[in-house]
Design an enzyme around this catalytic site. Structure first.
Site, PDB file in Angstrom:
ATOM      1  N   LYS A  64      21.752  50.945  46.691  1.00 46.57           N
ATOM      2  CA  LYS A  64      21.998  49.606  47.230  1.00 46.57           C
ATOM      3  C   LYS A  64      20.876  49.118  48.152  1.00 46.57           C
ATOM      4  CE  LYS A  64      27.014  49.743  46.814  1.00 46.57           C
ATOM      5  NZ  LYS A  64      28.320  49.453  47.437  1.00 46.57           N
ATOM      6  N   ASN A  85      24.447  44.728  46.057  1.00 40.62           N
ATOM      7  CA  ASN A  85      25.291  45.342  45.037  1.00 40.62           C
ATOM      8  C   ASN A  85      25.470  44.445  43.809  1.00 40.62           C
ATOM      9  OD1 ASN A  85      27.130  43.425  46.171  1.00 40.62           O
ATOM     10  ND2 ASN A  85      28.851  44.673  45.468  1.00 40.62           N
ATOM     11  N   GLY A 124      29.090  57.353  58.198  1.00 41.42           N
ATOM     12  CA  GLY A 124      28.020  57.183  57.219  1.00 41.42           C
ATOM     13  C   GLY A 124      27.120  56.010  57.567  1.00 41.42           C
ATOM     14  N   GLY A 127      23.947  52.325  52.313  1.00 40.44           N
ATOM     15  CA  GLY A 127      24.024  50.915  51.950  1.00 40.44           C
ATOM     16  C   GLY A 127      25.407  50.322  52.081  1.00 40.44           C
ATOM     17  N   LEU A 204      36.458  53.970  51.606  1.00 38.58           N
ATOM     18  CA  LEU A 204      35.857  53.205  50.507  1.00 38.58           C
ATOM     19  C   LEU A 204      36.043  53.897  49.160  1.00 38.58           C
ATOM     20  CD1 LEU A 204      34.641  51.606  52.861  1.00 38.58           C
ATOM     21  CD2 LEU A 204      32.506  51.481  51.574  1.00 38.58           C
ATOM     22  N   TYR A 206      37.937  55.399  45.987  1.00 41.71           N
ATOM     23  CA  TYR A 206      39.142  54.973  45.256  1.00 41.71           C
ATOM     24  C   TYR A 206      39.615  56.035  44.271  1.00 41.71           C
ATOM     25  CZ  TYR A 206      35.705  53.972  41.625  1.00 41.71           C
ATOM     26  OH  TYR A 206      34.693  54.095  40.712  1.00 41.71           O
ATOM     27  N   GLY A 227      39.723  52.306  48.720  1.00 44.10           N
ATOM     28  CA  GLY A 227      38.730  51.295  48.390  1.00 44.10           C
ATOM     29  C   GLY A 227      38.985  50.467  47.153  1.00 44.10           C
TER      30      GLY A 227
END
Length: 246
Positions: A64, A85, A124, A127, A204, A206, A227
């Site tokens: 990203k 993105n 974290g 991006g 984030l 999933y 996410g």
């Protein structure tokens, strides 16, 4: 058929491919969507040169930020965030970068926010975390980064993050891939004992739908969210952007 695709690394699990392929089939739209798994971002130049019929891309981890030098221009929001993105390609072959993660995250997290959710920890610094930070600023939520190593802009490392410190932040957002399938027994190394029912834990990731990070939060009574909704919202915003350029 009009071609769209996803740029990333090790993306066979891709949400985007299944989401858009299903969308196009269900709505009988003349588009295809495919994965472009790149071992290094430098492969993008050749990919683009050999596929002039592609009309747009999504970009996922870990590219990203790395994709930006390959683009002709960034829209205002993507430039502020420093991560992309979504990419459009005009008739002259110019590539323009956008960020729809911020839109998706804001739509997804807003229903969970309470008056006491005023400070957040972002786990974290990649991006994805940049879009989260941008959105938190817009929501007037103070935040700090947590990373493996101390560096500019990072206040805490996992080694220095204590129960006392985390007690001052009632939102914790995992922007790392830790806990993603198949490594479902992994989770960010934070003091979960400090989590209470006042907390919101947002992941984030999933897949799985309930990461160990979220499960540990739930065991302490925290509200949790994965996410998936963010991905759906950002995907539809990307589709909206592509459609405005077709």
């Amino acid at each position: 058929m009009n071609r769209l695709g996803l740029i990333g690394k090790d993306i066979s699990y891709s949400f985007s491919k299944s989401y858009f392929s299903n969308k196009f089939e269900t709505q009988q739209l003349p588009f295809t969507y495919e994965n472009f798994d790149l071992k290094h971002i430098s492969e993008f130049k050749q990919l683009f040169a050999q596929n002039h019929d592609i009309i747009g891309f999504n970009v996922t981890i870990p590219y990203k930020e790395a994709i930006i030098p390959y683009l002709s221009v960034l829209n205002k929001k993507a430039r502020k965030i420093g991560a992309v993105n979504t990419i459009t390609i005009d008739k002259e072959g110019q590539l323009k970068g956008y960020n729809t993660d911020c839109y998706g995250f804001k739509k997804a997290i807003t229903p969970f926010l309470k008056s006491h959710h005023r400070k957040a920890l972002i786990l974290g610094t990649g991006g994805a975390s940049k879009a989260i930070a941008y959105t938190l600023k817009k929501l007037d939520i103070a935040f700090e980064y947590v990373s493996r190593t101390k560096k500019s802009g990072v206040k805490y490392t996992y080694k220095t993050l204590t129960s006392e410190i985390i007690s001052g932040y009632t939102i914790v957002i995992n922007c790392t891939p830790i806990g993603t399938y198949p490594n479902v027994s992994d989770c960010p190394d934070i003091p979960y004992d400090a989590i209470t029912n006042k907390y919101l834990l947002y992941d984030l990731i999933y897949n799985p739908t309930q990461t160990k990070f979220l499960k540990l939060g739930m065991s302490k009574g925290a509200k949790t969210c994965n996410g998936l909704k963010m991905l759906e919202y950002q995907a539809e915003k990307a589709w909206e952007i592509w459609n405005s350029t077709f």
